[in-house]
Design an enzyme around this catalytic site. Structure first.
Site, mmCIF file in Angstrom:
data_model
loop_
_atom_site.group_PDB
_atom_site.id
_atom_site.type_symbol
_atom_site.label_atom_id
_atom_site.label_comp_id
_atom_site.label_asym_id
_atom_site.label_seq_id
_atom_site.Cartn_x
_atom_site.Cartn_y
_atom_site.Cartn_z
ATOM 1 C CB SER A 52 -0.089 16.959 3.549
ATOM 2 O OG SER A 52 0.304 15.635 3.800
HETATM 3 N N1 SAH Z 1 5.773 15.123 3.743
HETATM 4 C C1 SAH Z 1 5.554 14.898 2.330
HETATM 5 C C2 SAH Z 1 4.308 14.065 2.114
HETATM 6 C C3 SAH Z 1 4.589 12.949 1.177
HETATM 7 S S1 SAH Z 1 3.357 11.681 1.032
HETATM 8 C C4 SAH Z 1 5.535 16.210 1.570
HETATM 9 O O1 SAH Z 1 5.531 17.276 2.198
HETATM 10 O O2 SAH Z 1 5.558 16.167 0.344
HETATM 11 C C5 SAH Z 1 4.087 10.342 1.927
HETATM 12 C C6 SAH Z 1 5.462 9.911 1.524
HETATM 13 O O3 SAH Z 1 5.792 8.758 2.305
HETATM 14 C C7 SAH Z 1 5.604 9.475 0.066
HETATM 15 O O4 SAH Z 1 6.635 10.191 -0.530
HETATM 16 C C8 SAH Z 1 5.928 7.984 0.165
HETATM 17 O O5 SAH Z 1 6.772 7.529 -0.880
HETATM 18 C C9 SAH Z 1 6.590 7.885 1.520
HETATM 19 N N2 SAH Z 1 6.559 6.562 2.134
HETATM 20 C C10 SAH Z 1 5.572 5.634 2.063
HETATM 21 N N3 SAH Z 1 5.917 4.520 2.755
HETATM 22 C C11 SAH Z 1 7.145 4.761 3.294
HETATM 23 C C12 SAH Z 1 8.022 4.005 4.131
HETATM 24 N N4 SAH Z 1 7.717 2.779 4.554
HETATM 25 N N5 SAH Z 1 9.195 4.572 4.492
HETATM 26 C C13 SAH Z 1 9.524 5.827 4.077
HETATM 27 N N6 SAH Z 1 8.746 6.578 3.275
HETATM 28 C C14 SAH Z 1 7.561 6.064 2.901
#
Ligand code: SAH
Length: 207
Positions: A52
């Protein structure tokens, strides 16, 4: 980044600003993007996922209003940047990531940075993490269509859930606060996150 993108746009929580000052965002993004790490935008981290924009990380962290003794659940570890920011503010961060390769890379990077108060697991965050509940706060970094009821069940009294809710084209950031058996819902601002994997698909078949 902290002065121009965060403080100037109304992030006023001194603990959040201090955390974002010290966590080295350039060490958490993929090495090929380290020069752009402090740009005012989300960045790709592989596997179709993004880290993000700094402002959104700061805003969600500020909304979580976590105290130093709190235990927090993060759903969507990604590259571990939000994890590291939270870890510098609370007692323990439990983080769940569905893409094993991202979870492994985040775990390695956090260990390199000496972040010790994080436990991570590969799995579907839609189930929360029942064995480690209750949590004082839950932060969801990908968008489900609706709130998963188990998140509310795994929240301590007075706890907060910060979560983007909606489909691929319209999402709103919500804060839920638990008081007794009731979850109070505030809809805060329009946002755009990657969809939470495994959620109900959009009516148009996307997501
Ligand atoms: N907080 C992260 C943002 C990552 S984007 C950062 O600082 O980089 C969102 C993340 O959620 C992705 O890595 C994706 O793989 C994960 N995600 C998506 N669906 C999910 C689920 N059902 N359970 C756990 N993680 C999930």
């Amino acid at each position: 980044m902290v002065a121009e993108q965060l403080a100037a746009r109304g992030i006023g929580d001194a603990r959040v600003l201090a955390a974002m000052e010290v966590v080295p965002r350039h060490r958490l993004v993929p090495a090929s993007l380290s020069a752009e790490a402090y740009a005012d935008e989300p960045l790709p981290i592989g596997h179709g996922q993004t880290i993000s924009q700094p402002y959104i990380v700061a805003l969600m962290t500020q909304l979580l209003a976590a105290a130093p003794g709190d235990r927090v659940l993060e759903i969507g570890t990604g590259c571990g940047y939000q994890t590291a920011v939270l870890a510098s503010l609370v007692r323990e961060v439990c983080t769940v990531e569905i893409v094993a390769a991202l979870a492994q890379r985040a775990e390695a990077t956090l260990a390199e940075l000496g972040v010790a108060n994080v436990v991570g697991r590969v799995g579907d965050g839609r189930r929360g993490w029942p064995e480690r509940a209750p949590f004082n706060g839950i932060i969801v970094t990908a968008a489900p269509r609706v709130l998963e009821p188990v998140w509310g069940e795994q929240l301590a009294d007075g706890g907060r859930i910060i979560v983007p809710l909606g489909g691929r084209y319209e999402q709103w950031l919500h804060r839920f606060i638990k008081r007794g058996p009731t979850l109070y819902d505030e809809r805060l601002l329009a946002v755009r996150f990657v969809p939470l994997i495994g959620g109900t698909t959009d009516a148009d078949g996307v997501g």
